[in-house]
Scaffold this motif. Structure first.
Motif, PDB file in Angstrom:
ATOM      1  N   ALA A 280      36.195 -29.198 100.101  1.00  0.00           N
ATOM      2  CA  ALA A 280      37.270 -29.107  99.229  1.00  0.00           C
ATOM      3  C   ALA A 280      38.876 -29.137  99.845  1.00  0.00           C
ATOM      4  CB  ALA A 280      37.112 -27.790  98.385  1.00  0.00           C
ATOM      5  N   SER A 281      38.647 -29.703 101.230  1.00  0.00           N
ATOM      6  CA  SER A 281      39.979 -29.575 101.939  1.00  0.00           C
ATOM      7  C   SER A 281      41.186 -30.408 101.115  1.00  0.00           C
ATOM      8  CB  SER A 281      39.788 -29.844 103.278  1.00  0.00           C
ATOM      9  OG  SER A 281      38.910 -31.071 103.609  1.00  0.00           O
ATOM     10  N   ILE A 282      40.589 -31.572 100.696  1.00  0.00           N
ATOM     11  CA  ILE A 282      41.726 -32.692 100.211  1.00  0.00           C
ATOM     12  C   ILE A 282      42.301 -31.940  99.024  1.00  0.00           C
ATOM     13  CG2 ILE A 282      41.692 -34.574  98.715  1.00  0.00           C
ATOM     14  CD1 ILE A 282      39.677 -35.756 100.574  1.00  0.00           C
ATOM     15  N   TYR A 283      41.559 -31.287  98.091  1.00  0.00           N
ATOM     16  CA  TYR A 283      42.163 -30.582  96.908  1.00  0.00           C
ATOM     17  C   TYR A 283      42.982 -29.548  97.235  1.00  0.00           C
ATOM     18  CZ  TYR A 283      42.396 -28.062  92.340  1.00  0.00           C
ATOM     19  OH  TYR A 283      42.666 -27.452  91.166  1.00  0.00           O
ATOM     20  N   GLY A 360      36.965 -21.289  98.046  1.00  0.00           N
ATOM     21  CA  GLY A 360      36.122 -21.962  97.732  1.00  0.00           C
ATOM     22  C   GLY A 360      35.508 -22.882  98.646  1.00  0.00           C
ATOM     23  N   PHE A 361      36.373 -23.331  99.738  1.00  0.00           N
ATOM     24  CA  PHE A 361      36.075 -24.259 100.573  1.00  0.00           C
ATOM     25  C   PHE A 361      34.805 -24.212 101.366  1.00  0.00           C
ATOM     26  CE2 PHE A 361      36.381 -25.906 105.168  1.00  0.00           C
ATOM     27  CZ  PHE A 361      36.290 -27.342 104.958  1.00  0.00           C
ATOM     28  N   ALA A 362      34.500 -22.938 101.630  1.00  0.00           N
ATOM     29  CA  ALA A 362      33.260 -22.497 102.259  1.00  0.00           C
ATOM     30  C   ALA A 362      32.731 -21.418 101.190  1.00  0.00           C
ATOM     31  CB  ALA A 362      33.446 -21.738 103.781  1.00  0.00           C
ATOM     32  N   LEU A 374      36.344 -15.421  92.213  1.00  0.00           N
ATOM     33  CA  LEU A 374      37.201 -16.521  92.733  1.00  0.00           C
ATOM     34  C   LEU A 374      36.712 -17.680  92.109  1.00  0.00           C
ATOM     35  CD1 LEU A 374      38.390 -17.370  95.649  1.00  0.00           C
ATOM     36  CD2 LEU A 374      36.360 -18.464  95.711  1.00  0.00           C
ATOM     37  N   TRP A 375      35.618 -17.847  91.603  1.00  0.00           N
ATOM     38  CA  TRP A 375      35.164 -18.727  90.974  1.00  0.00           C
ATOM     39  C   TRP A 375      35.636 -19.095  89.512  1.00  0.00           C
ATOM     40  CZ3 TRP A 375      33.740 -22.050  94.540  1.00  0.00           C
ATOM     41  CH2 TRP A 375      32.788 -21.537  95.534  1.00  0.00           C
ATOM     42  N   LYS A 376      36.368 -17.873  89.051  1.00  0.00           N
ATOM     43  CA  LYS A 376      36.787 -18.083  87.698  1.00  0.00           C
ATOM     44  C   LYS A 376      38.274 -18.574  87.607  1.00  0.00           C
ATOM     45  CE  LYS A 376      33.800 -14.123  86.135  1.00  0.00           C
ATOM     46  NZ  LYS A 376      33.750 -12.999  86.065  1.00  0.00           N
ATOM     47  N   MET A 381      37.160 -26.372  91.404  1.00  0.00           N
ATOM     48  CA  MET A 381      36.541 -25.836  92.384  1.00  0.00           C
ATOM     49  C   MET A 381      34.961 -25.492  92.193  1.00  0.00           C
ATOM     50  SD  MET A 381      38.003 -26.371  95.303  1.00  0.00           S
ATOM     51  CE  MET A 381      36.998 -25.153  96.234  1.00  0.00           C
ATOM     52  N   LEU A 382      34.604 -25.549  90.763  1.00  0.00           N
ATOM     53  CA  LEU A 382      33.158 -25.061  90.518  1.00  0.00           C
ATOM     54  C   LEU A 382      31.917 -25.730  90.926  1.00  0.00           C
ATOM     55  CD1 LEU A 382      33.566 -23.921  86.723  1.00  0.00           C
ATOM     56  CD2 LEU A 382      32.622 -22.312  88.377  1.00  0.00           C
ATOM     57  N   PRO A 383      32.177 -27.238  91.006  1.00  0.00           N
ATOM     58  CA  PRO A 383      31.006 -27.705  91.731  1.00  0.00           C
ATOM     59  C   PRO A 383      30.532 -26.893  93.117  1.00  0.00           C
ATOM     60  CG  PRO A 383      32.386 -29.227  90.719  1.00  0.00           C
ATOM     61  CD  PRO A 383      33.052 -27.837  90.666  1.00  0.00           C
ATOM     62  N   PHE A 384      31.283 -26.380  93.959  1.00  0.00           N
ATOM     63  CA  PHE A 384      31.057 -25.693  95.092  1.00  0.00           C
ATOM     64  C   PHE A 384      30.395 -24.645  94.879  1.00  0.00           C
ATOM     65  CE2 PHE A 384      34.519 -28.678  95.934  1.00  0.00           C
ATOM     66  CZ  PHE A 384      33.990 -29.389  97.025  1.00  0.00           C
ATOM     67  N   LYS A 385      30.619 -23.718  93.778  1.00  0.00           N
ATOM     68  CA  LYS A 385      29.798 -22.482  93.523  1.00  0.00           C
ATOM     69  C   LYS A 385      28.449 -22.232  93.956  1.00  0.00           C
ATOM     70  CE  LYS A 385      28.670 -20.200  89.731  1.00  0.00           C
ATOM     71  NZ  LYS A 385      28.708 -19.549  88.442  1.00  0.00           N
TER      72      LYS A 385
END
Lengths: 442, 309
Positions: A280-283, A360-362, A374-376, A381-385
């Protein structure tokens, strides 16, 4: 006062802390607010990568490690290096039998150093028990049989970061679900000057995280379940290579053969590619500097970024995220204290601070972290959850052991595709890769 | 004199004699030379001889370093296609780089030597810049020039109407790029050595040849080149050794890629031994360089001895 310079009250305090540590683990240490009784002057060294989220390294260095020093009564030195430099450091440390007490590893690297690390099963199993079970991918890469070679730390999820507006322009309001659709979209976007950016170079993250799941999604695999019979050369693998050759030419930025793990970040943020497989580092970077990264139309880049899993192939949809874990080195003179530090860092209370700093990166190594508040905060970022659930380890269908690690670190699967897209016939590329893997598996 | 006093004298003489003989020995030039060389010998022993013999020992162990396998690692390497690719690349890299460094270094030296004394100093200084810059740093600069997405070089090419090139992602261009950087870095070494050689050629030789009506190419062929023969041989030898052992440029620019095509002995040994943990196999790769260098050093040095005898 006794001869050790410790009065009765101090003795009781230290004893209480030591007993708490022994019986209640990290919670005991945290509750007792007193260091366990390690030998005076215990010094621990820890080697980790330079995090792609710099705020997390800062948090570790300025807050978490100083707190750990107080809690454990040990002097802790944290050193961070480029991820590509970790393996050379491990080899040098193992050869000289000196160096950091704990070393962070990526993927299934711990398998390469089985004889040189301490069994950390007690710490890992405790983590699994307390935090809802360790993800299969983290388990596969850090375990040899029943023995844990490293304590799982986190998983960096890799999904495709893509430009919503560009995909909409070519008729994909939803991200392509299959490789055919992705190729079609990529072809149209490359014609408009926005190719897909994907590395097929020797990079620790993005290249294998693409080439392995891509192979699996076509039904190809390195070995059978017994971990002995090499079966890479198959109709499925050959099909995947043939498709890749055309896909690469039609839809990709062909400079990707020389990209490292950071080229795609730069290319995406400068607006030259439409999509890339990445953490997720780009975002996160686009959030950090919203006015610096803009689309051609002047909108903030962050508003045009979305994440999606790699597309499906004939055999399904897969992912290869990058699991991180910490090894305690066999040469360490402070193995007990090192384990205690890993236990401390992995505890919910401490890990939570680091986890939040990652945004959410890791994700955590266990399922409990999918439930975090955090996911809320950010739907992008949800696809990483729960991405780690799709994760499969290299070496499939066999174990992710030492031989699988050697295949991975020699980039054989990635090179198979790279050779084909640069002119070698698909049949010869598969034959070459099969032969290389055969030499490793013997 | 009492017998006791005689005994005391003998003892005193015995005490004095070693001290005097030590002083005498220290006065001899060879003893001083040995003493002064000792730190250097210790360094060479510790940093060259010991690692060399240790790497021979390592190369004969199995991957886990638990059993002696003799020459099995060397035999295994000869069955690897990648290894032969590394051998070919190492020779290509060394031959092209040394050849062009020598040609360009010589040309530069002749041109600078022909300049007026004052201009010489400036040009000599400017020409040395690539050589005095830390190589890892200048390689990083080159990496930015070649960068796959935002290459400055490609930008210039496009401006002048030439299509951009895949400097680091295509095997041909990647080889070209790393060789070019090595030439850029090493040419000043040749230039400064040849320039020193040119300065040592007596001017009378050129004057006499001019009186005899020799043309510039003839002066170059019959005076300059023969007079510089030994310097050329020594610089080529040194450069061959250093170029064959190149590491920084390839590590920074391509890491041996794409698809291992730009690996030379040093980078491939590092990748196998250090990066992927197979230290014995890595040691075996690095030792392949030794006989090549030893044989070339023998022939070049023998040539120099014969020509000066």
């Amino acid at each position: 006062m006794d001869t050790n310079g410790m009065d009765r009250r101090q003795f009781i305090k230290v004893s209480a802390a030591a007993t708490a540590a022994a019986t209640a683990g990290v919670e005991g240490i945290l509750a007792a607010r007193q260091a366990p009784a390690f030998a005076q002057g215990t010094a621990l060294g820890m080697l980790r990568w330079n995090d792609f989220v710099p705020a997390s390294d800062e948090l570790l260095k300025k807050t978490i490690i100083p707190e750990a020093e107080k809690a454990l009564g040990a002097k802790i030195t944290l050193e961070t290096v480029n991820a590509n430099d970790i393996q050379p450091r491990v080899t040098a440390a193992v050869q000289s039998k000196s160096g950091p007490d704990m070393i962070m590893t990526l993927n299934n690297w711990p398998q390469l150093y089985e004889e040189s690390v301490v069994d950390v099963s007690d710490v890992a199993e405790e983590l699994a028990k307390k935090q809802g079970g360790i993800y299969e991918q983290s388990r596969a890469v850090a375990q040899s049989g029943k023995k844990w070679l490293a304590v799982p730390w986190a998983i960096v999820g890799l999904t495709i970061a893509y430009r919503k507006s560009l995909f909409e322009e070519v008729g994909y309001s939803k991200f392509p679900e299959t490789w055919e659709q992705y190729r079609d979209a990529g072809k149209k976007l490359k014609a408009k000057g926005f190719p897909i950016g994907q590395t097929l170079g020797h990079t620790f993250g993005d290249a294998p995280a693409f080439s392995y799941p891509y192979l699996w999604s076509w039904g190809g695999k390195e070995v059978e379940k017994d971990g002995k019979k090499v079966v890479l050369s198959s109709k499925e693998t050959l099909e995947s290579v043939k498709f890749m050759v055309a896909f690469w030419k039609e839809a990709h930025d062909e400079g990707g053969l020389a990209w490292d793990d950071s080229n795609n970040n730069r290319a995406f943020l400068s607006g030259t590619i439409c999509a890339t497989l990445n953490g997720a580092s780009i975002y996160i970077e686009s959030l950090r500097k919203p006015d610096q990264y803009k689309t051609a139309k002047g909108a903030q880049m962050r508003t045009d970024i979305a994440h999606a899993a790699l597309p499906k192939g004939p055999a399904g949809q897969f992912a290869f995220h990058v699991p991180f874990s910490h090894m305690v080195m066999g040469y360490s003179k402070n193995q007990k204290a090192a384990k205690e530090l890993l236990r401390y860092l992995g505890s919910k209370e401490v890990f939570d601070k680091w986890f939040v700093s990652q945004k959410g990166f890791a994700v955590g190594p266990t399922r409990d972290w999918e439930k975090h508040a955090l996911w809320k905060e950010d739907a992008v970022m949800l696809p990483f959850k729960d991405a780690a659930r799709l994760g499969r380890a290299p070496g499939y269908a066999g174990p992710a052991g030492k031989k699988a690690a050697e295949v991975l670190t020699k980039y054989i699967i990635t090179d198979m595709y790279a050779k084909a897209v640069q002119g070698m016939s698909a049949e010869d590329a598969v034959k070459w890769a099969h032969g290389e893997i055969q030499k490793i598996y013997g | 004199m009492s017998p006791n006093s005689t005994a005391v004298d003998v003892a005193a003489t015995a005490r004095v004699r070693p001290a005097r003989s030590l002083r005498l020995r220290l006065r001899s030039r060879s003893a001083v030379a040995v003493l002064m060389c000792l730190p250097l010998l210790a360094l060479i022993g510790g940093l060259v001889a010991y690692p060399f013999f240790y790497s021979i020992y390592l190369s004969m162990l199995n991957k886990r370093e638990t059993a002696f396998v003799g020459l099995a690692n060397f035999a295994y390497l000869t069955t690897r296609e990648t290894f032969w690719m590394v051998v070919r690349m190492s020779f290509l890299f060394t031959f092209l780089a040394v050849f062009w460094k020598a040609v360009l270094g010589f040309t530069l030296a002749v041109v600078i030597n022909a300049l007026p004394q004052r201009g010489q100093r400036v040009w000599r200084g400017i020409s040395l810049i690539p050589w005095v810059m830390p190589l890892a740093l200048s390689s990083l600069g080159w990496w930015w020039i070649y960068e796959p997405t935002h290459s400055a070089l490609n930008w210039v090419l496009v401006v002048v109407g030439i299509s951009p090139k895949p400097w680091l992602s295509d095997p041909f261009w990647a080889k070209f790029s790393v060789i070019l950087v090595n030439i850029w870095y090493g040419t000043p070494f040749f230039m400064i050595t040849y320039l020193a050689g040119l300065k040592s050629i007596p001017v009378e030789l050129y004057e006499s040849s001019a009186i005899d009506g020799a043309s510039a190419p003839q002066r170059l062929r019959y005076i300059t080149l023969p007079m510089l023969k030994n310097i050329i041989a020594v610089t080529m030898l040194f450069s061959t050794i250093v170029t064959l052992a190149t590491f920084d440029i390839i590590r920074v620019l391509t890491r041996g890629g794409p698809r291992q095509t730009t690996h030379v002995f040093g980078t491939y040994a590092f990748e196998l031994g250090i990066a992927t943990g197979d230290v014995p196999l890595g040691a075996a790769v690095s030792l392949f360089m030794f006989p090549i260098l030893a044989v070339s050093a023998f022939f070049i040095l023998r040539g120099i001895r014969q020509s000066t005898a």
